[in-house]
Design a protein around this motif. Structure first.
Motif, PDB file in Angstrom:
ATOM      1  N   LEU A  91     -27.409 -29.800  29.134  1.00  0.00           N
ATOM      2  CA  LEU A  91     -27.441 -31.096  29.824  1.00  0.00           C
ATOM      3  C   LEU A  91     -28.666 -31.926  29.460  1.00  0.00           C
ATOM      4  N   GLN A  92     -29.367 -31.551  28.405  1.00  0.00           N
ATOM      5  CA  GLN A  92     -30.491 -32.355  27.946  1.00  0.00           C
ATOM      6  C   GLN A  92     -29.954 -33.599  27.217  1.00  0.00           C
ATOM      7  N   PRO A  93     -30.446 -34.795  27.561  1.00  0.00           N
ATOM      8  CA  PRO A  93     -29.924 -36.028  26.964  1.00  0.00           C
ATOM      9  C   PRO A  93     -29.901 -36.014  25.442  1.00  0.00           C
ATOM     10  N   ARG A  94     -30.893 -35.388  24.814  1.00  0.00           N
ATOM     11  CA  ARG A  94     -30.953 -35.413  23.343  1.00  0.00           C
ATOM     12  C   ARG A  94     -29.874 -34.558  22.698  1.00  0.00           C
ATOM     13  N   PHE A  95     -29.167 -33.755  23.488  1.00  0.00           N
ATOM     14  CA  PHE A  95     -28.109 -32.918  22.943  1.00  0.00           C
ATOM     15  C   PHE A  95     -26.717 -33.317  23.429  1.00  0.00           C
TER      16      PHE A  95
END
Length: 340
Positions: free
Chosen positions: A251-255
């Protein structure tokens, strides 16, 4: 042999003769192929100067897909091609390959189904998947000249399997397809799935196809001297592709861009008709499971182009959810083995 579970269709849906006219469909397909190729080239990110690939000094594993580069190199040896000429040549092969794949999907739909709704839907699904995969997708949308060629080879193999080509012709097609892209090994598994339950002859033929694919792969590796560079397990150094492909779970934005894999096939996978579709086509689609598993280790699943080989099959299978019974294979035996 196992019969198709599809129910009989109404004759009221067989009143569109233009859908069975090869000249009308062919002209429409050619126009759409040109438009698609223009947008494919315009919207994709080109990573390489293809002139290096014509000299077979390009980056691996891309250089190992030698067929389009061998074709361009051969033409360039007769008539010198500059960068613009190479681009135009590849655009021509893109148009020809896309048209071939579309036309064969249409022919397969006409052969397998009586209902013109299914034929029309198969055609529409083919184009929808192609545009989503190569034009609308915004993640890793790179251009490689062997992608449309690969789809054309797979569509040709499907036609050969369904219509019962002599095995030697299917073997020749598979060998040529492997020089274009190693994922063409899927042809062997499509062959086995269509003829399931497999006879002893089918098993032998399948093993011959797989053996030929391995031989081509090893030959290319030997010729290019690139055994250790043909497969890359890392998305970037120290970051395994297997982790990258499921990094959206963090759930990390960069992924979160890796969620793009959910749009594979233009989302047509959500309509898969497991209860009503042709059983032989469904067996073929089971080949997608090991294919996707393998790709999760060596490729980026969010780069939708890596699933291109399944576009013709997916178009036919999803369309069959809404239509008429499949016709028997040649000789009246659904899924009968091809002549050796």
């Amino acid at each position: 042999m196992e019969a198709s579970p599809l129910e009989s269709a109404s004759h009221t849906h067989r009143d569109a003769p233009w859908l069975r006219n090869p000249w009308v469909v062919g002209l429409a397909g050619l126009i759409l192929s040109v438009l698609f190729t223009q947008q494919h080239n315009a919207r994709s990110m080109t990573l390489f100067d293809w002139r290096f690939f014509l000299d077979f000094v390009g980056q691996q594993p891309f250089q190992s897909r030698v067929l389009p580069f061998a074709l361009a190199s051969g033409i360039s040896s007769v008539h010198r091609l500059n960068s613009t000429g190479i681009d135009r040549l590849f655009q021509f092969t893109d148009v020809l390959s896309t048209f071939t794949a579309f036309f064969l999907v249409w022919k397969l739909a006409c052969r397998l189904f009586d209902d013109t709704r299914v034929i029309a839907l198969s055609m529409a699904l083919f184009w929808w998947q192609m545009w989503v995969t190569f034009v609308f997708s915004w993640v890793h949308n790179y251009y490689y000249p062997y992608d449309p060629i690969s789809i054309a080879f797979i569509a040709s193999a499907l036609w050969g399997i369904v219509t019962g080509w002599a095995f030697r012709w299917l073997l020749l097609l598979t060998v040529l397809a492997m020089f274009n892209r190693e994922t063409s090994v899927i042809i062997a598994f499509f062959y086995a799935a269509w003829h399931w339950p497999a006879s002893r002859q089918t098993w032998r033929n399948t093993l011959v196809l797989i053996g030929a694919c391995i031989a081509v792969k090893l030959t290319i590796s030997q010729a290019l001297g690139a055994y250790g560079e043909m497969v890359s397990l890392y998305h970037v150094p120290g970051f395994l592709r297997l982790y990258y492909n499921f990094s959206f779970l963090s759930l990390q934005p960069r992924f979160l861009h890796t969620l793009n894999v959910l749009f594979v096939f233009g989302g047509a996978w959500a309509l898969l008709p497991w209860r009503t579709a042709d059983a032989r086509l469904k067996r073929m689609l089971w080949c997608l499971a090991p294919y996707a598993l393998g790709m999760s280790v060596v490729g980026n699943l969010s780069e939708l182009r890596i699933f291109g080989e399944f576009i013709p099959l997916m178009a036919l299978l999803v369309a069959s959810k809404f239509v008429a019974p499949a016709r028997p294979a040649p000789g009246g035996q659904p899924g009968s083995p091809a002549t050796a």
